[in-house]
Structure formats: structure tokens, C-alpha cells
Design an enzyme around this catalytic site. Structure first.
Site, PDB file in Angstrom:
ATOM      1  N   VAL A   1       0.805  -1.223   0.000  1.00  0.00           N
ATOM      2  CA  VAL A   1       0.000   0.000   0.000  1.00  0.00           C
ATOM      3  C   VAL A   1       0.837   1.272   0.000  1.00  0.00           C
ATOM      4  O   VAL A   1       0.315   2.356  -0.275  1.00  0.00           O
ATOM      5  CB  VAL A   1      -0.988   0.033   1.183  1.00  0.00           C
ATOM      6  CG1 VAL A   1      -2.075  -1.013   0.996  1.00  0.00           C
ATOM      7  CG2 VAL A   1      -0.270  -0.119   2.521  1.00  0.00           C
TER       8      VAL A   1
ATOM      9  N   TYR B   1       3.375   2.794  16.718  1.00  0.00           N
ATOM     10  CA  TYR B   1       2.062   2.267  16.364  1.00  0.00           C
ATOM     11  C   TYR B   1       0.949   3.247  16.739  1.00  0.00           C
ATOM     12  O   TYR B   1       0.066   3.541  15.927  1.00  0.00           O
ATOM     13  CB  TYR B   1       1.848   0.931  17.062  1.00  0.00           C
ATOM     14  CG  TYR B   1       0.566   0.231  16.692  1.00  0.00           C
ATOM     15  CD1 TYR B   1       0.392  -0.288  15.411  1.00  0.00           C
ATOM     16  CD2 TYR B   1      -0.458   0.076  17.618  1.00  0.00           C
ATOM     17  CE1 TYR B   1      -0.784  -0.943  15.062  1.00  0.00           C
ATOM     18  CE2 TYR B   1      -1.638  -0.582  17.276  1.00  0.00           C
ATOM     19  CZ  TYR B   1      -1.795  -1.076  16.001  1.00  0.00           C
ATOM     20  OH  TYR B   1      -2.962  -1.713  15.659  1.00  0.00           O
TER      21      TYR B   1
ATOM     22  N   LYS C   1      -1.618   5.193  14.098  1.00  0.00           N
ATOM     23  CA  LYS C   1      -3.064   5.001  14.155  1.00  0.00           C
ATOM     24  C   LYS C   1      -3.787   6.279  14.558  1.00  0.00           C
ATOM     25  O   LYS C   1      -4.923   6.530  14.114  1.00  0.00           O
ATOM     26  CB  LYS C   1      -3.405   3.862  15.114  1.00  0.00           C
ATOM     27  CG  LYS C   1      -2.922   2.490  14.624  1.00  0.00           C
ATOM     28  CD  LYS C   1      -3.500   2.126  13.264  1.00  0.00           C
ATOM     29  CE  LYS C   1      -3.189   0.697  12.860  1.00  0.00           C
ATOM     30  NZ  LYS C   1      -3.814   0.323  11.572  1.00  0.00           N
TER      31      LYS C   1
END
Length: 253
Positions: free
Chosen positions: A58, A159, A163
Site C-alpha cells: 500500500v 504504532y 493510528k
């Protein structure tokens, strides 16, 4: 929004949350393109649901565009569910005084955040040209964040930041895409029983489940898929970030 006879892209659709969502979409009469780096598993899932597999990282524009092109060739592209991503654990400064590796931080942010936006922008560009349905609606997008965006634990700097970025792009991108009749929502899952925990002892899963308010267990991919499908098809859900976590609130560790 009616997705019957339309096409949809699921990034990270070869396993876990993405696989469950791809299966749910296919069951509803949608042609699904699975975009994933795991070619063996991706092709197997695509074959089982009558979909198409496209090998795609991606973060790579041309690979995601290939997935978009494959979807458009089959049917009008009206849905994207962005599930591709990963996590890691590392303190900002380790106990021995070593600083967090910058390359590792960049990798997580690039995959989870930049990769999400890359898929969103390319899919939305294709949605802009499809025939509108009721109220001028052309498509819908679901992104995947995490409760770590709000309750990031020790070792989750990379992380949690990645997010939180997905959460942060939800509203402005929804505002951007309102001009072309495309909605954007985000799911922030809690502890989900995916392949990440496949080798974990049941005692570990029970411990994680015990932290959930109710029900006292980890979530399952089908629950994510159910919510993703609702977000795609319910035309009055827009610009929302929904925690799918059983009420859990992560403690520092």
C-alpha cells in the site's frame, strides 16, 4: 448505499480483519479485489470468494493503482476498506539507554498512515467518476485505526502515532470527499483474535479478554467485518471513528 453489482477493494484482505471483510462483501454480491503482499494466501481467499487478487504494497503508488484499475475493470468501484498495516513494540528509550530506531518508526508510520492515505486517495479518485446513487452518493471508505490511537501503551509510540494519524485524517478527508459524494469512516479495534495471536497460548488470550468490560473475550474478525459493512452501506454514517473494543481501556502496560 447499495453495493450489489459494484466492486470493492480490501487492502490487507488476505488475512484477519481484511479477509473477514472481503468475505462479507462478496456474500453481499460485491466483486472484491484483495490487495495484499501475501500472494499465496491472497490468491486462495480470492478464489474462494470469486474475487480478484492483486499483489500490492500500500505504500507503493503504482501497485495500489493496479488494484484500483482491476476493480474498475470489473464493476463500478464504490467501496474501499483499508486494513493493511502492522505493529511493533519499542520504547522511546530502551532500558539500556538505546533510543528508538528512527527507521523502525518511519516504517510503521509509512505503512499504517501513509499507506492508508495512498489507498484512500487513489480509490476515491476512481469513485469520483461512477454514476451516483441516491443523494448523489458514489462511494464509501472505511479505514482501520486502533484503540492505541487513544490509549497507546508503553512501547507503542510508533504504532499509536500511526493510528492516531488515521483517526486524524478521517474528518478532513470526509470533508474533502463530500464534494464527490464519498463518505469516510474509521474503525478503531481493540484486542482482536487474528493471526497475530494464532500461536498465543489460550491463557494469554484469556488475560487480554479479561481486560474487556463485556463480553470478556477478544474480538473476532467477523465482528469487524459486520461493522465495516454497516459503515459502507449506511448512507448517514460519515466522518466517524468508532471504537470496536468491548469497552476496553488500555493501561500503560
Amino acid at each position: 448505499m447499495d453495493l450489489t453489482g459494484a466492486s470493492a477493494i480490501v487492502t490487507g484482505g488476505a488475512s484477519g480483519l481484511g479477509e473477514a471483510t472481503a468475505r462479507r462483501l462478496a456474500a453481499g454480491g460485491t466483486s472484491v479485489v484483495i490487495a495484499d503482499r501475501n500472494e499465496e494466501r491472497g490468491r486462495a481467499v480470492a478464489a474462494e470468494i470469486g474475487g480478484i487478487f492483486v499483489a500490492a504494497d500500500v505504500t507503493q503508488e503504482e501497485q495500489v493503482q493496479a488494484a484500483v484499475d482491476a476493480a474498475v475493470a470489473v464493476a463500478p468501484l464504490r467501496a474501499l476498506v483499508s486494513c493493511a498495516g502492522t505493529g511493533m513494540g519499542a520504547r522511546t528509550v530502551a532500558r539500556d539507554g538505546t533510543p528508538h530506531a528512527l527507521a523502525a518508526f518511519e516504517f510503521i508510520v509509512r505503512l499504517n498512515l501513509i499507506g492508508t492515505f495512498n489507498a484512500v486517495r487513489l480509490a476515491a479518485a476512481a469513485m469520483a467518476s461512477v454514476e451516483p446513487q441516491a443523494d448523489g452518493e458514489r462511494g464509501a471508505i472505511v479505514c482501520t485505526a486502533s484503540v492505541a490511537a487513544f490509549d497507546g501503551q508503553i512501547g507503542q509510540a510508533a504504532y499509536g502515532a500511526s493510528k492516531a494519524g488515521v483517526v486524524g485524517l478521517t474528518l478532513p478527508v470526509a470533508r474533502d470527499l463530500s464534494a464527490i459524494g464519498v463518505r469516510v469512516n474509521t474503525i478503531a479495534p481493540g484486542t482482536m483474535d487474528t493471526a497475530l495471536f494464532a500461536a498465543a497460548p489460550q491463557a494469554v488470550k484469556d488475560t487480554l479478554g479479561a481486560q474487556v468490560l463485556f463480553p470478556k473475550r477478544m474480538g473476532v474478525p467477523d465482528e469487524f467485518a459486520s461493522l465495516a459493512y454497516e459503515l459502507l452501506t449506511n448512507s448517514y454514517l460519515n466522518a466517524e471513528v468508532i471504537r470496536l473494543d468491548g469497552g476496553i481501556r488500555f493501561q500503560p502496560k
